[in-house]
Design a protein around this motif. Structure first.
Motif, mmCIF file in Angstrom:
data_model
loop_
_atom_site.group_PDB
_atom_site.id
_atom_site.type_symbol
_atom_site.label_atom_id
_atom_site.label_comp_id
_atom_site.label_asym_id
_atom_site.label_seq_id
_atom_site.Cartn_x
_atom_site.Cartn_y
_atom_site.Cartn_z
ATOM 1 N N PHE A 1 57.158 -81.056 -42.725
ATOM 2 C CA PHE A 1 56.428 -80.318 -41.449
ATOM 3 C C PHE A 1 55.718 -78.724 -41.815
ATOM 4 O O PHE A 1 54.967 -78.500 -40.812
ATOM 5 N N TYR A 2 57.069 -77.815 -42.012
ATOM 6 C CA TYR A 2 55.712 -76.608 -43.198
ATOM 7 C C TYR A 2 54.531 -76.865 -43.562
ATOM 8 O O TYR A 2 54.019 -76.173 -43.416
ATOM 9 N N LEU A 3 54.740 -77.895 -44.791
ATOM 10 C CA LEU A 3 53.434 -78.211 -45.326
ATOM 11 C C LEU A 3 52.531 -78.299 -44.831
ATOM 12 O O LEU A 3 51.497 -77.862 -44.942
ATOM 13 N N CYS A 4 52.747 -79.371 -43.611
ATOM 14 C CA CYS A 4 51.889 -79.593 -42.904
ATOM 15 C C CYS A 4 50.843 -78.899 -42.171
ATOM 16 O O CYS A 4 49.775 -78.633 -41.828
ATOM 17 N N ILE A 5 52.233 -77.804 -41.163
ATOM 18 C CA ILE A 5 51.801 -76.702 -40.709
ATOM 19 C C ILE A 5 50.748 -75.520 -41.375
ATOM 20 O O ILE A 5 49.376 -75.549 -41.291
ATOM 21 N N ILE A 6 51.052 -75.680 -42.306
ATOM 22 C CA ILE A 6 50.326 -74.744 -43.824
ATOM 23 C C ILE A 6 48.473 -75.198 -43.927
ATOM 24 O O ILE A 6 48.364 -75.007 -44.537
ATOM 25 N N TRP A 7 48.741 -76.650 -44.341
ATOM 26 C CA TRP A 7 47.789 -77.155 -44.456
ATOM 27 C C TRP A 7 46.216 -77.147 -43.198
ATOM 28 O O TRP A 7 45.296 -76.832 -43.517
ATOM 29 N N ILE B 1 46.235 -75.326 -40.985
ATOM 30 C CA ILE B 1 45.956 -73.454 -41.012
ATOM 31 C C ILE B 1 44.720 -73.937 -41.925
ATOM 32 O O ILE B 1 43.424 -72.792 -42.182
ATOM 33 N N GLY B 2 44.947 -74.185 -43.617
ATOM 34 C CA GLY B 2 44.397 -73.774 -44.136
ATOM 35 C C GLY B 2 42.604 -74.210 -43.965
ATOM 36 O O GLY B 2 41.892 -73.978 -44.907
ATOM 37 N N TYR B 3 42.699 -75.676 -43.619
ATOM 38 C CA TYR B 3 42.169 -76.819 -43.368
ATOM 39 C C TYR B 3 40.573 -75.999 -42.356
ATOM 40 O O TYR B 3 39.880 -76.007 -42.318
#
Length: 287
Positions: free
Chosen positions: A37-43, A45-47
């Motif tokens: 879940f945290y990685l999806c949020i970071i992804w 934001i980066g996108y």
């Protein structure tokens, strides 16, 4: 603050909710799920930073990479037009009747004609060119104005009863309700039906044949095979544009309907008209 309730069996605290004596354990989320879940949020934001994503009043954020799928599509379409240019020039320079003699050119014309048909012709003639009420089926061999590739080209280019075009096909069946008695109209309708089916009253056929010979044969032919020079359809094959019942035939004789097809040459250009003619001619009914 009230103390948390601890489940006696598992030793895990509950959420505090209770339904009919049933309590829900307050189990923590699995670690792998939380990290995903945290990685999806970071992804995300980066996108949003790298690509166009956030809508604004007049557009969207361009993104640090400056990527645009719309620009890619425009570029690909431009490349396709350049690639097609040589073939379109060749089609423009080749008489429509000679296109079939060049296999590569024929395949290109059929593909282009199929695409143009879906955009410009399917609305009336159907996606499969099967026709609809009042619009002819282009798959059969019944052609009011001729089914050779040159005749099809002329019909598409200049239309039918399209007054703006000087070269349009023009024909008009007179309203025989002003010329024949009601009984005579029923008789000739019975005769016409008898050429491909069984009329409701066979006793009318002989009289109807006489009425036909005196009033209809000049345009539709002595054997009701039709005359393409006049745009007069064949009446002996059971293929009907305005309806196949005796009542529909009587109505057409009494007060005929006349359709209009627009001229497409100025709208689509000669290369596209040639491709459409080739495509329609290859549907199976071309002469």
């Amino acid at each position: 603050m009230s103390e948390k309730h601890i489940d006696e069996v598992t030793g895990i605290s509950t959420t505090g909710h209770e339904w009919d004596g049933i309590r829900e354990l307050d189990n923590p989320m699995p670690r792998w799920w939380l990290w995903t879940f945290y990685l999806c949020i970071i992804w995300a934001i980066g996108y949003a930073i790298a690509y166009p994503s956030i809508p604004l009043i007049k557009g969207a954020t361009p993104g640090l990479l400056g990527y645009s799928s719309r620009a890619d599509v425009v570029s690909e379409l431009a490349d396709a037009k350049v690639a097609q240019g040589a073939m379109l020039e060749k089609i423009a320079a080749t008489p429509v009747g000679d296109i079939a003699g060049d296999q590569e050119l024929l395949q290109f014309a059929i593909a282009g004609g199929s695409s143009a048909f879906k955009v410009n012709c399917a609305q009336c003639h159907g996606s499969g060119a099967q026709g609809s009420a009042g619009y002819p089926n282009l798959n059969d061999d019944d052609w009011m104005w001729g089914g050779t590739i040159d005749q099809i080209y002329h019909t598409i280019a200049h239309g039918i009863r399209y007054e703006v075009d000087e070269d349009t096909h023009v024909s008009e069946m007179p309203a025989f309700g002003d010329m024949l008695e009601p009984d005579q109209i029923k008789e000739v309708a019975a005769y016409v039906i008898s050429l491909s089916d069984t009329p409701s009253d066979a006793s009318l056929v002989d009289a109807g044949q006489e009425v036909y010979a005196e009033n209809c044969a000049a345009c539709h032919g002595d054997n009701a095979e039709g005359i393409t020079d006049f745009g007069a359809p064949r009446l002996s094959d059971g293929i009907w544009l305005k309806g196949s019942t005796e009542d529909a035939i009587v109505a057409q004789i009494r007060n005929p309907k006349h359709g209009v097809m627009p001229a497409w040459i100025d709208r689509l250009g000669e290369p596209t008209i040639k491709q459409l003619a080739v495509f329609v001619h290859t549907l199976g009914g071309g002469q």
